[in-house]
Design a protein around this motif. Structure first.
Motif, PDB file in Angstrom:
ATOM      1  N   SER A 145      -8.107   9.107  29.224  1.00  0.00           N
ATOM      2  CA  SER A 145      -8.728   7.606  28.997  1.00  0.00           C
ATOM      3  C   SER A 145      -8.482   6.817  30.198  1.00  0.00           C
ATOM      4  CB  SER A 145      -8.098   7.206  27.709  1.00  0.00           C
ATOM      5  OG  SER A 145      -8.528   8.003  26.463  1.00  0.00           O
ATOM      6  N   LEU A 146      -7.245   6.940  30.824  1.00  0.00           N
ATOM      7  CA  LEU A 146      -6.741   6.070  31.969  1.00  0.00           C
ATOM      8  C   LEU A 146      -7.630   6.599  32.961  1.00  0.00           C
ATOM      9  CD1 LEU A 146      -2.819   6.062  31.686  1.00  0.00           C
ATOM     10  CD2 LEU A 146      -4.596   3.887  31.635  1.00  0.00           C
ATOM     11  N   THR A 147      -7.938   7.704  33.405  1.00  0.00           N
ATOM     12  CA  THR A 147      -8.603   8.132  34.629  1.00  0.00           C
ATOM     13  C   THR A 147     -10.037   7.604  34.439  1.00  0.00           C
ATOM     14  OG1 THR A 147      -7.292  10.303  34.843  1.00  0.00           O
ATOM     15  CG2 THR A 147      -9.308  10.175  35.922  1.00  0.00           C
ATOM     16  N   ASN A 148     -10.801   8.037  33.435  1.00  0.00           N
ATOM     17  CA  ASN A 148     -12.083   7.548  33.061  1.00  0.00           C
ATOM     18  C   ASN A 148     -11.997   5.766  33.179  1.00  0.00           C
ATOM     19  OD1 ASN A 148     -13.482   9.932  32.590  1.00  0.00           O
ATOM     20  ND2 ASN A 148     -12.717  10.013  30.450  1.00  0.00           N
ATOM     21  N   ALA A 149     -11.206   5.020  32.666  1.00  0.00           N
ATOM     22  CA  ALA A 149     -11.208   4.033  32.871  1.00  0.00           C
ATOM     23  C   ALA A 149     -11.119   3.447  34.266  1.00  0.00           C
ATOM     24  CB  ALA A 149      -9.909   3.237  31.858  1.00  0.00           C
ATOM     25  N   VAL A 150     -10.308   4.119  34.928  1.00  0.00           N
ATOM     26  CA  VAL A 150     -10.203   3.608  36.506  1.00  0.00           C
ATOM     27  C   VAL A 150     -11.312   4.043  37.167  1.00  0.00           C
ATOM     28  CG1 VAL A 150      -8.987   4.088  38.603  1.00  0.00           C
ATOM     29  CG2 VAL A 150      -7.741   3.776  36.596  1.00  0.00           C
ATOM     30  N   ILE A 151     -12.185   4.936  36.810  1.00  0.00           N
ATOM     31  CA  ILE A 151     -13.269   5.430  37.455  1.00  0.00           C
ATOM     32  C   ILE A 151     -14.248   4.367  37.274  1.00  0.00           C
ATOM     33  CG2 ILE A 151     -15.290   7.192  37.436  1.00  0.00           C
ATOM     34  CD1 ILE A 151     -13.053   9.447  37.018  1.00  0.00           C
ATOM     35  N   ASN A 152     -14.366   3.985  35.763  1.00  0.00           N
ATOM     36  CA  ASN A 152     -15.431   3.038  35.374  1.00  0.00           C
ATOM     37  C   ASN A 152     -15.294   1.910  36.296  1.00  0.00           C
ATOM     38  OD1 ASN A 152     -16.926   4.603  33.582  1.00  0.00           O
ATOM     39  ND2 ASN A 152     -15.405   4.030  31.752  1.00  0.00           N
ATOM     40  N   LEU A 153     -13.993   1.375  36.334  1.00  0.00           N
ATOM     41  CA  LEU A 153     -13.715   0.158  37.282  1.00  0.00           C
ATOM     42  C   LEU A 153     -14.041   0.137  38.429  1.00  0.00           C
ATOM     43  CD1 LEU A 153     -10.281  -1.098  35.997  1.00  0.00           C
ATOM     44  CD2 LEU A 153     -12.627  -2.075  35.131  1.00  0.00           C
ATOM     45  N   ILE A 154     -13.887   1.207  39.091  1.00  0.00           N
ATOM     46  CA  ILE A 154     -14.414   1.458  40.676  1.00  0.00           C
ATOM     47  C   ILE A 154     -15.971   1.383  40.663  1.00  0.00           C
ATOM     48  CG2 ILE A 154     -14.366   3.172  42.531  1.00  0.00           C
ATOM     49  CD1 ILE A 154     -11.592   4.129  41.625  1.00  0.00           C
TER      50      ILE A 154
ATOM     51  N   PHE B 269     -18.394  -7.009  30.169  1.00  0.00           N
ATOM     52  CA  PHE B 269     -18.152  -7.171  28.630  1.00  0.00           C
ATOM     53  C   PHE B 269     -17.850  -5.798  28.121  1.00  0.00           C
ATOM     54  CE2 PHE B 269     -17.845 -11.492  28.791  1.00  0.00           C
ATOM     55  CZ  PHE B 269     -17.289 -11.945  27.423  1.00  0.00           C
ATOM     56  N   ASP B 270     -18.930  -4.900  28.520  1.00  0.00           N
ATOM     57  CA  ASP B 270     -19.011  -3.418  27.837  1.00  0.00           C
ATOM     58  C   ASP B 270     -18.006  -2.459  28.763  1.00  0.00           C
ATOM     59  OD1 ASP B 270     -20.312  -4.267  25.626  1.00  0.00           O
ATOM     60  OD2 ASP B 270     -22.322  -3.594  26.745  1.00  0.00           O
ATOM     61  N   THR B 271     -18.513  -2.032  29.770  1.00  0.00           N
ATOM     62  CA  THR B 271     -17.712  -1.426  30.758  1.00  0.00           C
ATOM     63  C   THR B 271     -16.540  -1.812  31.116  1.00  0.00           C
ATOM     64  OG1 THR B 271     -19.904  -0.452  31.281  1.00  0.00           O
ATOM     65  CG2 THR B 271     -18.045   0.413  32.749  1.00  0.00           C
ATOM     66  N   GLY B 272     -16.306  -2.856  31.757  1.00  0.00           N
ATOM     67  CA  GLY B 272     -15.105  -3.589  32.504  1.00  0.00           C
ATOM     68  C   GLY B 272     -14.093  -3.888  31.237  1.00  0.00           C
ATOM     69  N   LEU B 273     -14.696  -4.481  30.308  1.00  0.00           N
ATOM     70  CA  LEU B 273     -13.574  -4.901  29.218  1.00  0.00           C
ATOM     71  C   LEU B 273     -12.993  -3.679  28.510  1.00  0.00           C
ATOM     72  CD1 LEU B 273     -12.407  -7.331  27.959  1.00  0.00           C
ATOM     73  CD2 LEU B 273     -14.307  -7.326  26.349  1.00  0.00           C
ATOM     74  N   GLY B 274     -14.096  -2.814  28.195  1.00  0.00           N
ATOM     75  CA  GLY B 274     -13.610  -1.485  27.468  1.00  0.00           C
ATOM     76  C   GLY B 274     -12.489  -0.831  28.307  1.00  0.00           C
ATOM     77  N   ALA B 275     -12.687  -0.663  29.693  1.00  0.00           N
ATOM     78  CA  ALA B 275     -11.806  -0.081  30.644  1.00  0.00           C
ATOM     79  C   ALA B 275     -10.412  -0.722  30.657  1.00  0.00           C
ATOM     80  CB  ALA B 275     -12.332  -0.065  31.954  1.00  0.00           C
ATOM     81  N   LEU B 276     -10.460  -2.099  30.535  1.00  0.00           N
ATOM     82  CA  LEU B 276      -9.265  -2.720  30.646  1.00  0.00           C
ATOM     83  C   LEU B 276      -8.511  -2.520  29.252  1.00  0.00           C
ATOM     84  CD1 LEU B 276     -10.272  -6.115  32.425  1.00  0.00           C
ATOM     85  CD2 LEU B 276      -8.780  -4.360  33.276  1.00  0.00           C
ATOM     86  N   VAL B 277      -9.178  -2.773  28.175  1.00  0.00           N
ATOM     87  CA  VAL B 277      -8.644  -2.514  26.996  1.00  0.00           C
ATOM     88  C   VAL B 277      -7.753  -1.028  26.824  1.00  0.00           C
ATOM     89  CG1 VAL B 277      -8.845  -2.196  24.402  1.00  0.00           C
ATOM     90  CG2 VAL B 277     -10.127  -4.015  25.543  1.00  0.00           C
TER      91      VAL B 277
END
Length: 595
Positions: free
Chosen positions: A302-311, A150-158
């Motif tokens: 933002s996109l790069t950080n989001a993808v790294i967080n998802l990985i 909900f925090d890391t995953g959802l935040g990255a997707l948003v």
């Protein structure tokens, strides 16, 4: 009844082999809370998500010399977005917490209920620490998985959705640049960090070796000090400490290099995005503004950080899903004590008949008990003696119903125990083990455990008959004295007398005494033997005792060897027969005379 149905439904739906489906099932009934938590999360992170867009508009206001009120308008918008974070963050966390804590409570309750129905054999094969870990750590890992999603995953997707949608509106052709460069940058940075895992693992092993050596050193201090080996021991420890230092310096150095390279790589890609966006604006390949250049560059980061967080979520998700599989080892265990639907025991006289009984433990080649035939009359005291491994404890387990006979039959008052609900039978049974089991609480709580409110006269009578009142009345808080964890504040004799009082107050028809006096000093043994005689009076009693002198007064003594009955009879008769019992008794008597 409702709890039984809920437990049955829960066990049907829980499948450790299908952790994702089970994870979704665990939140059954929490959909509305999770939805509101999701919606509030999207709203509360809007300042961070929309920052590149607002920054772009502010830059456009400045670069185009637009009316100043436009600048104030964006300032007000940003202020509103920032302030709303406080109530919405609170509500997001509250809704998520209500959902996760409900799941935690429901899952832990289901595990605890199931643990009450598993067989004693299951507990013999499974450590208490492992079960505690499943109830505490594994459930916590599932709760943490939810929060991470909900925090890391959802935040990255948003972030990803907003960035792609906004870019598609302002500069749709630029999405192709994102699709090529963002995953490449994220994977490159991630692989650099991932390469450190071997070095981290090596350092962790050195730390574990150091920990083991320090523990060894502290345990050996009496021997080291007694033999004057302090300097030699310090040399051994110093060698280990030097290895940890070298490994730590090496790890820190490699960390520094990799982090620097990762930082440069990320910023090179980010700078590349800024240059490309600037070039596109400069030559007007696309109809974008100066603000759009800033926005596109900001979205790239933002996109790069989001993808790294998802990985990075993958190993953390694996931990949560593995916890579901681990809990499945308990909830899906078939090793149950089956009592449902069997005859309820409403009263017990205490007559036992063993007919050709045998028992074999799982994974064992030989039977622990073979061709065991015995009739025990109601109110009779039967002692079980024999060498170690002869089957004494197995007989007690069969009488209690912890184990069921592999072959043959055990009749209780003429009824096959295989057909009885053993939970209802055990209401008429009490056990006094070698080491009494007490829990953190008062003396009153421990003695009346499971009985609810007990008449004070009945309680005092049980304590006096158990020879326990004489030490309790000397305690400052009397019956309300806390005994400590596992009765740590009481002596062995005091704990055993409380165990006898616990048995007396239940007025059992069947009594199990398992080495009840073996770990006591002579004075305590005398007090407890006196209390046991009161307890045994008029009750069917099975006694296992290492000291044969304590079973002399039993109605009959059953002598076991290699799972079979060798001799049966009263003490004097067995001595006169000069068989195995006489050998064991004379051997002990000789040892005591020597002492």
């Amino acid at each position: 009844m409702r709890n039984l149905k809920e437990q049955h439904y829960f066990l049907e739906r829980f499948q450790g082999s299908r952790p994702i489906q089970t994870f979704l099932f665990l939140y059954e009934g929490q959909g509305s809370r999770l939805f509101w938590s999701f919606l509030l999360y999207v709203i509360k992170v809007s300042p961070a998500v929309l920052l590149p867009i607002i920054t772009a508009r502010v830059v456009d206001v400045i670069s185009t010399r637009a009316p100043l009120q436009h600048l104030w308008m964006w300032a007000v918008v940003m202020a509103i977005l920032l302030v709303q974070n406080i109530p919405n963050h609170y509500l997001h966390v509250r809704y998520l917490s209500m959902a996760t804590r409900t799941m935690e409570n429901r899952l832990r309750a289901a595990i605890c209920r199931h643990l009450q129905h598993l067989s004693i054999g299951f507990y013999n094969r499974t450590s208490a620490g492992s079960l505690q870990n499943k109830v505490l750590r594994d459930v916590e890992a599932i709760e943490q998985l939810t929060r991470i999603l909900f925090d890391t995953g959802l935040g990255a997707l948003v972030f990803i959705v907003v960035a792609l949608v906004t870019t598609a509106i302002r500069a749709p052709e630029f999405i192709l640049f994102y699709v090529v460069t963002v995953p490449a940058a994220a994977l490159l940075v991630r692989s650099m960090r991932g390469a450190l895992s071997d070095h981290n693992s090596a350092f962790r092993k050195e730390l574990e070796a150091m920990s083991a050596r320090i523990m060894e050193m502290t345990s050996l201090i009496p021997i080291t000090r007694a033999h004057g080996l302090e300097d030699q021991e310090l040399k051994r420890v110093s060698h280990t400490l030097d290895r940890v230092k070298e490994a730590g310096v090496g790890l820190d150095s490699i960390n520094a290099m990799f982090n620097a390279v990762a930082w440069v790589t990320f910023n090179v890609f980010n700078m590349g995005c800024l240059i490309v966006a600037g070039y596109v604006y400069y030559v007007q390949l696309l109809p974008i503004t100066v603000g759009d250049v800033v926005m596109l560059s900001g979205f790239f980061g933002s996109l790069t950080n989001a993808v790294i967080n998802l990985i990075n979520l993958v190993p953390q998700m694996s931990k949560g899903l593995e916890a579901i599989r681990s809990i499945g080892e308990v909830l899906e265990s078939p090793d149950l004590e089956h009592n449902s639907g069997k005859a309820v025991v409403k009263g017990v006289r205490g007559e036992f008949t063993f007919q050709e009984v045998c028992f074999q433990y799982p994974d064992e080649d030989q039977h622990a008990i073979r061709h065991f035939n015995l009739t025990v009359k109601a109110g009779e005291t039967v002692a079980l003696v024999g060498p170690s491994g002869s089957g004494k404890s197995t007989i007690l387990s069969l009488v209690i119903g912890f184990n069921r006979a592999t072959c043959g039959k055990i009749l209780l008052d003429g009824k096959n125990m295989e057909e009885l609900d053993l939970r209802t039978y055990r209401r008429f049974l009490s056990v006094v083990p070698q080491e009494s089991l007490l829990f953190e609480g008062s003396i009153r709580d421990n003695v009346t455990y499971g009985l609810g409110k007990v008449d004070e006269d009945r309680l005092l009578e049980a304590l006096k008959d158990a020879n326990a009142w004489e030490f309790i009345e000397r305690l400052p808080e009397g019956l309300e004295t806390r005994v400590g964890e596992k009765g740590a504040r009481l002596s062995g004799g005091q704990k055993q007398r409380l165990a006898i009082a616990r048995a007396l107050i239940r007025n059992p028809r069947v009594l199990i005494l398992d080495e009840a006096t073996s770990a006591l000093d002579t004075e305590s043994e005398h007090l407890i033997q006196e209390a046991l005689e009161r307890l045994m009076k008029g009750r069917t009693t099975f006694v296992v005792a290492h000291r044969l002198s304590t079973v002399r007064n039993a109605d009959r003594i059953v002598v076991l060897a290699q799972g079979k009955i060798e001799e049966v009879g009263p003490h004097q008769t067995l001595l006169e027969q000069q068989g195995l019992y006489a050998q064991l008794y004379n051997r002990q008597a000789g040892v005591h005379q020597i002492h």
